[in-house]
Structures are given as C-alpha cells and as structure tokens.
Design a protein around this motif. Sequence first.
Motif, PDB file in Angstrom:
ATOM      1  N   PRO A 195      25.365  19.929  -1.389  1.00  0.00           N
ATOM      2  CA  PRO A 195      26.005  19.462  -0.142  1.00  0.00           C
ATOM      3  C   PRO A 195      25.253  19.860   1.128  1.00  0.00           C
ATOM      4  O   PRO A 195      25.123  19.049   2.040  1.00  0.00           O
ATOM      5  N   MET A 196      24.761  21.109   1.197  1.00  0.00           N
ATOM      6  CA  MET A 196      24.073  21.561   2.400  1.00  0.00           C
ATOM      7  C   MET A 196      22.864  20.684   2.703  1.00  0.00           C
ATOM      8  O   MET A 196      22.644  20.265   3.850  1.00  0.00           O
ATOM      9  N   TYR A 197      22.077  20.373   1.693  1.00  0.00           N
ATOM     10  CA  TYR A 197      20.880  19.574   1.908  1.00  0.00           C
ATOM     11  C   TYR A 197      21.197  18.081   2.006  1.00  0.00           C
ATOM     12  O   TYR A 197      20.417  17.317   2.583  1.00  0.00           O
ATOM     13  N   PHE A 198      22.327  17.673   1.472  1.00  0.00           N
ATOM     14  CA  PHE A 198      22.803  16.306   1.694  1.00  0.00           C
ATOM     15  C   PHE A 198      23.042  16.083   3.188  1.00  0.00           C
ATOM     16  O   PHE A 198      22.605  15.083   3.758  1.00  0.00           O
ATOM     17  N   PHE A 199      23.714  17.041   3.827  1.00  0.00           N
ATOM     18  CA  PHE A 199      23.954  16.945   5.267  1.00  0.00           C
ATOM     19  C   PHE A 199      22.653  17.099   6.056  1.00  0.00           C
ATOM     20  O   PHE A 199      22.448  16.430   7.072  1.00  0.00           O
ATOM     21  N   LEU A 200      21.767  17.962   5.582  1.00  0.00           N
ATOM     22  CA  LEU A 200      20.500  18.183   6.271  1.00  0.00           C
ATOM     23  C   LEU A 200      19.633  16.923   6.245  1.00  0.00           C
ATOM     24  O   LEU A 200      18.916  16.626   7.216  1.00  0.00           O
ATOM     25  N   THR A 201      19.702  16.159   5.158  1.00  0.00           N
ATOM     26  CA  THR A 201      18.985  14.886   5.077  1.00  0.00           C
ATOM     27  C   THR A 201      19.423  13.946   6.194  1.00  0.00           C
ATOM     28  O   THR A 201      18.601  13.324   6.873  1.00  0.00           O
ATOM     29  N   HIS A 202      20.738  13.871   6.394  1.00  0.00           N
ATOM     30  CA  HIS A 202      21.256  12.963   7.417  1.00  0.00           C
ATOM     31  C   HIS A 202      21.034  13.517   8.832  1.00  0.00           C
ATOM     32  O   HIS A 202      20.913  12.739   9.780  1.00  0.00           O
ATOM     33  N   LEU A 203      20.974  14.825   8.965  1.00  0.00           N
ATOM     34  CA  LEU A 203      20.620  15.406  10.263  1.00  0.00           C
ATOM     35  C   LEU A 203      19.195  15.002  10.637  1.00  0.00           C
ATOM     36  O   LEU A 203      18.920  14.625  11.787  1.00  0.00           O
TER      37      LEU A 203
END
Length: 312
Positions: free
Chosen positions: A58-66
């Motif tokens: 999840p953390m890197y899922f959000f970081l991808t979209h950031l």
Amino acid sequence: MARWNSTSVPGFILMGLTDTAETQLVLSMLFLLIYLITVLGNAGMILIIHLDPQLHTPMYFFLTHLSFLDLSYSSVITPKTLQTLLTSTKSISFLCCFTQMFLFIVFVATECFLLSSMAYDRYVAICSPLQYPVIMSTRLCHVLLIGSYVIGFLDSTVIVVFMSQLHFCNSSVIQHFFCDTSPVLALSCNDTSEVEIIIFICAGSNLVLSLTIISGSYVSILSTVLKIHSTAGKKKAFSTCVSHLLGVTIFYSSTIFTYLKPKTSYTLGRDQVASVFYTIVIPMLNPLIYSLRNKEVKNAAVRVLQKRVGSR
C-alpha cells in the motif's frame, strides 16, 4: 473601459518571470534541468515500484501515484514556462489558460488527500501492525485513491466554473508565468469577492481536512512510538515516517503561503518566487526525498538494474 466575458476574451499575455534576455536564458536552462530531473526521478520511481514485486505494498502504491501527480502538474506548468522564456510567444488563449488552471488545481488538490492517505497508511502500519494487511486491503487503497481524485476534480471544477464567469477589462496581461487564480482574478473588472470566498473555502476545507487526518495520524504514531522501550525499535518506526513528514511539510507550507490569502495581498515578486518553488521545484524534490531516505527503494533500484543487466 471594454469588458470581456468568458466567451469573448481573445486570450491573455503571460508576462513570465523577467524581461532581461540574460536572465531568461539562465532561468530557462535551470528550469529545463529541473524538469528533466523531475521527469526522470518520478518516472523512474514509478518504473522501479512497478518492476519490483517487493514494493507492491500500500505505501508504494500511494507513492506511485504521488510521483504521477508530481510529474503531471509539473508538466502542466513547466513546458509553457520554458516557451515564454525561450521565445517571444507569451500569449495563451482563454481555453488553454483555464485548462492549465483546471488541471493544476486537480493535481494539487488530489495530492493533498493522497498525502493524507499515506499518513493513514503509516498510522495503521505502526499502531496496528498485526491488522495492517487486513485494514489496508487493495479495495481500501483504491477507494482512498479514487476519493482523492474525485475531490480534486470537484474542487477544481467549482473554482474554474466560477472564475470563467468573470468579466475582464482592457488589460489582458497576467503578471505571472502561468494561469494561477490570484493573477487572473486581478484582471477582472467586476467584484471578485464571491469567487475569492469560494476559492478560500475550497482550498481551506481541503487543507484543513487533509491536515487534520495527517496530524491525527502522526499524533497517534508518536504516542505509539513513545511506548516502545527499545531505542532501535523507536528509530525504525520513525524512519518509516521521516520521508513522508518532510514531503508533507514542504508541500503544505508552500500551499498555505500561496493560496490562503486574499487577492489584495498578492505581490508580484514574492508570490512568483513562491510559485516557482511550489510548481517547479517541489515535483523534483519528492522522488529525491522518498528514494534517498528509503533503503527499500534504493535496494529495489539495485535489484531492477541487476535483473536488467543479467537478462542481457
């Protein structure tokens, strides 16, 4: 005094940052370098996270979209800024101006809530580690992401629709390097107090709500970490939040300074410097912050490179 409404405005003139040829050349080279780093950094972050299965969390899922948002709103502003610096073409049509404004607000408002989603993710990871896989499910991650984009789209639509109803007077010169709300409002020859209130409410409510979520998450995180007896445990817990906290601090401080003030307090030099940092520099900093301070990302980059070299 001639009055143009949204349907009759032939276009605007972007004054840019300077009229001095030497300064324009220096700034164009600097902004081009920053933009190239922004594109490479954010695109590289997206690619590394996509290619490395260990980062499919999840953390890197959000970081991808950031990274996608940073790349997007930088691309909305920087190419046109480079054009005005390098050529004599400073004009921008009404449609292009308001499209630029719309997209910029969409991406920035979405980033506010994406950062709050990332804070909630860190809260669950540290405060409820055993339940983390259950709470931060794929479904919840997608709900938080879609919700962030929906809020950003609605926020931008409301602001741009109201601004497009304004009448503009003889002057069509925007004292800025892109179509931001304050310098465009300054061209209106009718009362803009209603639109200013709407912008303040939209921007203020987004900032207050997202900052409340972030603050609440980190207060709970701090309370949990202080209960950890091991110094190494505290350090490990804090290390997972440092990058996000740094990114949040830079993003929100510049946002609040730029937008939560009335049109009358707009000053050309000060606000342009703040806007350069906000629109051009910050999108470059985020991938550096999240990669240089994150061992998992650096290790993933090494694994991806080794895999690519080994496959040849």
